[in-house]
Design a protein around this motif. Structure first.
Motif, PDB file in Angstrom:
ATOM      1  N   ARG A   1     -16.546  -5.279   8.157  1.00 43.25           N
ATOM      2  CA  ARG A   1     -15.129  -5.040   7.946  1.00 43.25           C
ATOM      3  C   ARG A   1     -14.386  -5.256   9.267  1.00 43.25           C
TER       4      ARG A   1
ATOM      5  N   ASP B   1      -4.523   6.927   9.152  1.00 42.11           N
ATOM      6  CA  ASP B   1      -5.033   8.119   9.817  1.00 42.11           C
ATOM      7  C   ASP B   1      -3.897   8.790  10.570  1.00 42.11           C
TER       8      ASP B   1
ATOM      9  N   GLY C   1      -9.048  -1.111  -2.253  1.00 43.27           N
ATOM     10  CA  GLY C   1      -9.170  -2.527  -1.942  1.00 43.27           C
ATOM     11  C   GLY C   1      -8.522  -3.426  -2.978  1.00 43.27           C
TER      12      GLY C   1
ATOM     13  N   TRP D   1      -4.241  -2.746   7.829  1.00 45.57           N
ATOM     14  CA  TRP D   1      -4.930  -3.562   6.843  1.00 45.57           C
ATOM     15  C   TRP D   1      -6.244  -4.058   7.441  1.00 45.57           C
TER      16      TRP D   1
ATOM     17  N   CYS E   1       0.861  -1.186   0.000  1.00 46.78           N
ATOM     18  CA  CYS E   1       0.000   0.000   0.000  1.00 46.78           C
ATOM     19  C   CYS E   1       0.892   1.229   0.000  1.00 46.78           C
TER      20      CYS E   1
ATOM     21  N   PRO F   1     -12.150   0.004  12.482  1.00 47.46           N
ATOM     22  CA  PRO F   1     -12.317   0.651  11.176  1.00 47.46           C
ATOM     23  C   PRO F   1     -12.870   2.067  11.281  1.00 47.46           C
TER      24      PRO F   1
ATOM     25  N   TYR G   1      -8.930   7.468   6.136  1.00 43.24           N
ATOM     26  CA  TYR G   1      -8.497   7.355   4.740  1.00 43.24           C
ATOM     27  C   TYR G   1      -8.382   5.883   4.350  1.00 43.24           C
ATOM     28  N   TRP G   2      -8.907   5.585   3.164  1.00 39.85           N
ATOM     29  CA  TRP G   2      -8.983   4.192   2.723  1.00 39.85           C
ATOM     30  C   TRP G   2      -8.540   4.061   1.274  1.00 39.85           C
TER      31      TRP G   2
ATOM     32  N   TYR H   1      -8.317  -4.013   2.477  1.00 40.92           N
ATOM     33  CA  TYR H   1      -8.193  -2.575   2.345  1.00 40.92           C
ATOM     34  C   TYR H   1      -7.051  -2.046   3.195  1.00 40.92           C
ATOM     35  N   CYS H   2      -6.347  -1.116   2.624  1.00 40.99           N
ATOM     36  CA  CYS H   2      -5.338  -0.369   3.364  1.00 40.99           C
ATOM     37  C   CYS H   2      -6.014   0.885   3.930  1.00 40.99           C
ATOM     38  N   ALA H   3      -5.656   1.244   5.139  1.00 47.77           N
ATOM     39  CA  ALA H   3      -6.236   2.432   5.753  1.00 47.77           C
ATOM     40  C   ALA H   3      -5.156   3.191   6.514  1.00 47.77           C
TER      41      ALA H   3
END
Length: 123
Positions: free
Chosen positions: A42, A95, A116, A33, A22, A107, A112-113, A91-93
């Protein structure tokens, strides 16, 4: 604004390995992740702070390893011993504001996401 671009998903047989990447547009303190399977909520797979402190879901401990290259603003997830139940959209996230809460893998805390990447594990 943080932009995240994932790569590395695919299809493997049970017991196989995959590595997710990512790329983040800016440096962030907390990245992680998450995954979501059809019909399920999620869930947080693993998170990591810029000091290297990592947190894992019990279901992936010992099989997955999260790491972060701070110089490249890139997050990785090394997945070994994959099981069919690991099948999901990953998904990578990120903050920038998270520090102590980073390890909660919630989650709702991440602002920020990425788009996927699909991981499919066949038995």
């Amino acid at each position: 604004q943080v932009q995240l671009v994932e790569s590395g998903g695919g299809s493997v047989q049970a017991g196989g390995s995959l590595r997710l990447s990512c790329a983040a547009s800016v440096y962030t303190n907390c990245m992680g992740w998450f995954r979501q399977a059809p019909g399920k909520e999620r869930e947080g797979v693993a998170t990591i702070r810029s000091d290297g402190s990592a947190s894992y879901a019990d279901s992936v401990k010992g099989r997955f390893t999260i790491s972060k290259d701070n110089a490249k603003n890139t997050l990785y997830l090394e997945m070994n011993g994959l099981k069919p139940e690991d099948t999901a959209m990953y998904y990578c996230a990120a903050d920038p504001s998270l520090w102590f809460a980073c390890g909660r893998r919630s989650p709702e805390s991440f602002g920020y996401w990425g788009q996927g990447t699909q991981v499919t594990v066949s038995s």
